[in-house]
Design a protein around this motif. Structure first.
Motif, PDB file in Angstrom:
ATOM      1  N   LYS A   3      -8.886   0.832   8.090  1.00 23.49           N
ATOM      2  CA  LYS A   3      -7.917   1.916   8.276  1.00 23.49           C
ATOM      3  C   LYS A   3      -7.851   2.863   7.097  1.00 23.49           C
ATOM      4  O   LYS A   3      -7.811   4.081   7.271  1.00 23.49           O
ATOM      5  CB  LYS A   3      -6.528   1.334   8.545  1.00 23.49           C
ATOM      6  N   SER A   4      -7.839   2.327   5.901  1.00 20.24           N
ATOM      7  CA  SER A   4      -7.708   3.197   4.733  1.00 20.24           C
ATOM      8  C   SER A   4      -8.944   4.084   4.559  1.00 20.24           C
ATOM      9  O   SER A   4      -8.821   5.232   4.138  1.00 20.24           O
ATOM     10  CB  SER A   4      -7.430   2.388   3.466  1.00 20.24           C
ATOM     11  N   ILE A  55      -1.546  11.732   3.140  1.00 21.05           N
ATOM     12  CA  ILE A  55      -2.461  10.820   3.839  1.00 21.05           C
ATOM     13  C   ILE A  55      -3.240   9.989   2.822  1.00 21.05           C
ATOM     14  O   ILE A  55      -3.386   8.773   2.976  1.00 21.05           O
ATOM     15  CB  ILE A  55      -3.429  11.602   4.761  1.00 21.05           C
ATOM     16  N   GLY A  56      -3.725  10.641   1.782  1.00 18.22           N
ATOM     17  CA  GLY A  56      -4.458   9.927   0.739  1.00 18.22           C
ATOM     18  C   GLY A  56      -3.607   8.873   0.052  1.00 18.22           C
ATOM     19  O   GLY A  56      -4.065   7.754  -0.206  1.00 18.22           O
ATOM     20  N   LEU A  57      -2.355   9.206  -0.226  1.00 15.85           N
ATOM     21  CA  LEU A  57      -1.454   8.243  -0.842  1.00 15.85           C
ATOM     22  C   LEU A  57      -1.208   7.056   0.085  1.00 15.85           C
ATOM     23  O   LEU A  57      -1.209   5.900  -0.355  1.00 15.85           O
ATOM     24  CB  LEU A  57      -0.133   8.910  -1.219  1.00 15.85           C
ATOM     25  N   CYS A  58      -1.031   7.334   1.374  1.00 22.19           N
ATOM     26  CA  CYS A  58      -0.858   6.235   2.342  1.00 22.19           C
ATOM     27  C   CYS A  58      -2.089   5.334   2.347  1.00 22.19           C
ATOM     28  O   CYS A  58      -1.961   4.103   2.389  1.00 22.19           O
ATOM     29  CB  CYS A  58      -0.612   6.791   3.744  1.00 22.19           C
ATOM     30  N   ALA A  59      -3.284   5.928   2.286  1.00 23.66           N
ATOM     31  CA  ALA A  59      -4.514   5.135   2.273  1.00 23.66           C
ATOM     32  C   ALA A  59      -4.560   4.223   1.054  1.00 23.66           C
ATOM     33  O   ALA A  59      -4.931   3.048   1.157  1.00 23.66           O
ATOM     34  CB  ALA A  59      -5.733   6.055   2.301  1.00 23.66           C
ATOM     35  N   VAL A  60      -4.172   4.766  -0.090  1.00 24.36           N
ATOM     36  CA  VAL A  60      -4.162   3.958  -1.315  1.00 24.36           C
ATOM     37  C   VAL A  60      -3.125   2.847  -1.214  1.00 24.36           C
ATOM     38  O   VAL A  60      -3.390   1.696  -1.582  1.00 24.36           O
ATOM     39  CB  VAL A  60      -3.904   4.856  -2.546  1.00 24.36           C
ATOM     40  N   LEU A  61      -1.949   3.162  -0.703  1.00 26.20           N
ATOM     41  CA  LEU A  61      -0.898   2.149  -0.581  1.00 26.20           C
ATOM     42  C   LEU A  61      -1.285   1.034   0.394  1.00 26.20           C
ATOM     43  O   LEU A  61      -0.931  -0.125   0.188  1.00 26.20           O
ATOM     44  CB  LEU A  61       0.412   2.803  -0.153  1.00 26.20           C
ATOM     45  N   ILE A  62      -2.027   1.391   1.436  1.00 22.92           N
ATOM     46  CA  ILE A  62      -2.485   0.380   2.388  1.00 22.92           C
ATOM     47  C   ILE A  62      -3.438  -0.600   1.709  1.00 22.92           C
ATOM     48  O   ILE A  62      -3.456  -1.786   2.041  1.00 22.92           O
ATOM     49  CB  ILE A  62      -3.149   1.055   3.616  1.00 22.92           C
ATOM     50  N   GLN A  63      -4.207  -0.138   0.737  1.00 19.25           N
ATOM     51  CA  GLN A  63      -5.166  -1.004   0.052  1.00 19.25           C
ATOM     52  C   GLN A  63      -4.505  -1.952  -0.947  1.00 19.25           C
ATOM     53  O   GLN A  63      -5.122  -2.911  -1.379  1.00 19.25           O
ATOM     54  CB  GLN A  63      -6.218  -0.160  -0.662  1.00 19.25           C
ATOM     55  N   LYS A  69       3.539  -5.592   7.330  1.00 12.04           N
ATOM     56  CA  LYS A  69       4.514  -4.665   7.916  1.00 12.04           C
ATOM     57  C   LYS A  69       4.577  -3.364   7.121  1.00 12.04           C
ATOM     58  O   LYS A  69       4.646  -2.274   7.699  1.00 12.04           O
ATOM     59  CB  LYS A  69       5.890  -5.326   7.981  1.00 12.04           C
ATOM     60  N   ALA A  70       4.519  -3.455   5.818  1.00  9.16           N
ATOM     61  CA  ALA A  70       4.535  -2.260   4.967  1.00  9.16           C
ATOM     62  C   ALA A  70       3.272  -1.438   5.194  1.00  9.16           C
ATOM     63  O   ALA A  70       3.326  -0.212   5.293  1.00  9.16           O
ATOM     64  CB  ALA A  70       4.665  -2.652   3.501  1.00  9.16           C
ATOM     65  N   GLN A  71       2.141  -2.110   5.285  1.00  4.55           N
ATOM     66  CA  GLN A  71       0.887  -1.403   5.548  1.00  4.55           C
ATOM     67  C   GLN A  71       0.951  -0.666   6.881  1.00  4.55           C
ATOM     68  O   GLN A  71       0.453   0.458   7.001  1.00  4.55           O
ATOM     69  CB  GLN A  71      -0.276  -2.384   5.536  1.00  4.55           C
ATOM     70  N   LYS A  72       1.577  -1.297   7.878  1.00 11.95           N
ATOM     71  CA  LYS A  72       1.707  -0.675   9.196  1.00 11.95           C
ATOM     72  C   LYS A  72       2.554   0.603   9.112  1.00 11.95           C
ATOM     73  O   LYS A  72       2.210   1.622   9.712  1.00 11.95           O
ATOM     74  CB  LYS A  72       2.334  -1.656  10.185  1.00 11.95           C
ATOM     75  N   TYR A  73       3.649   0.559   8.362  1.00 10.91           N
ATOM     76  CA  TYR A  73       4.487   1.749   8.207  1.00 10.91           C
ATOM     77  C   TYR A  73       3.704   2.890   7.553  1.00 10.91           C
ATOM     78  O   TYR A  73       3.788   4.041   7.983  1.00 10.91           O
ATOM     79  CB  TYR A  73       5.737   1.446   7.376  1.00 10.91           C
ATOM     80  N   PHE A  74       2.943   2.570   6.508  1.00  5.05           N
ATOM     81  CA  PHE A  74       2.183   3.612   5.826  1.00  5.05           C
ATOM     82  C   PHE A  74       1.063   4.150   6.718  1.00  5.05           C
ATOM     83  O   PHE A  74       0.774   5.343   6.708  1.00  5.05           O
ATOM     84  CB  PHE A  74       1.638   3.110   4.493  1.00  5.05           C
ATOM     85  N   PHE A  75       0.444   3.280   7.506  1.00  5.81           N
ATOM     86  CA  PHE A  75      -0.588   3.755   8.431  1.00  5.81           C
ATOM     87  C   PHE A  75       0.028   4.664   9.487  1.00  5.81           C
ATOM     88  O   PHE A  75      -0.514   5.723   9.797  1.00  5.81           O
ATOM     89  CB  PHE A  75      -1.323   2.576   9.077  1.00  5.81           C
ATOM     90  N   ASN A  76       1.158   4.249  10.054  1.00  6.26           N
ATOM     91  CA  ASN A  76       1.830   5.080  11.050  1.00  6.26           C
ATOM     92  C   ASN A  76       2.256   6.421  10.456  1.00  6.26           C
ATOM     93  O   ASN A  76       2.152   7.458  11.122  1.00  6.26           O
ATOM     94  CB  ASN A  76       3.046   4.353  11.626  1.00  6.26           C
ATOM     95  N   ALA A  77       2.720   6.408   9.223  1.00  7.52           N
ATOM     96  CA  ALA A  77       3.083   7.663   8.551  1.00  7.52           C
ATOM     97  C   ALA A  77       1.859   8.571   8.458  1.00  7.52           C
ATOM     98  O   ALA A  77       1.936   9.762   8.770  1.00  7.52           O
ATOM     99  CB  ALA A  77       3.653   7.375   7.167  1.00  7.52           C
TER     100      ALA A  77
END
Length: 127
Positions: A3-4, A55-63, A69-77
């Motif tokens: 995803k990231s 989007i880039g920040l969400c990708a980094v946070l997912i990694q 659950k937190a990763q899911k929120y950031f991906f959905n964002a």
């Protein structure tokens, strides 16, 4: 591709196209569009850039080693930000280039998806 990596792909795509569209507005549209429509176009470019970084920040946070659950929120964002760029910025580009007023009502839908995306990231902070 995870995803990231997909999100980073979109980040690069929006960065590349944002620079190209900004240059097009600055150099190619000056002679053909009135200043108001160039401002409309540039608003699309601005929001595209703001949200490509989100989007880039969400990708980094997912990694990071965050709960699923937190990763899911950031991906959905991030997905909301991608949809928002297409709807908000895309409709402004189309409106400025074609003058077709029908594109105008699509813009607030993109803005709404931006807000939902920011809400997803905010919701994650309080879980």
């Amino acid at each position: 591709m995870n995803k990231s990596k997909w999100l980073l792909f979109f980040c690069g795509l929006f960065g590349l196209s944002g620079v190209a569209l900004g240059a097009f507005a600055a150099h190619g549209l000056k002679a053909t569009l009135p200043p108001y429509l160039i401002d409309v176009f540039n608003t699309g470019v601005l929001y595209q850039f703001i949200h490509l970084f989100a989007i880039g920040l969400c990708a980094v946070l997912i990694q990071l080693n965050l709960p699923a659950k937190a990763q899911k929120y950031f991906f959905n964002a991030a997905i909301c930000f991608i949809i928002g760029i297409f709807c908000f910025s895309g409709s402004l580009y189309a409106l400025a280039l074609t003058g077709i007023k029908w594109f105008g009502p699509i813009t607030p839908l993109g803005g709404l998806t931006f807000m939902i995306g920011w809400g997803c990231s905010l919701t994650q902070q309080h879980k």
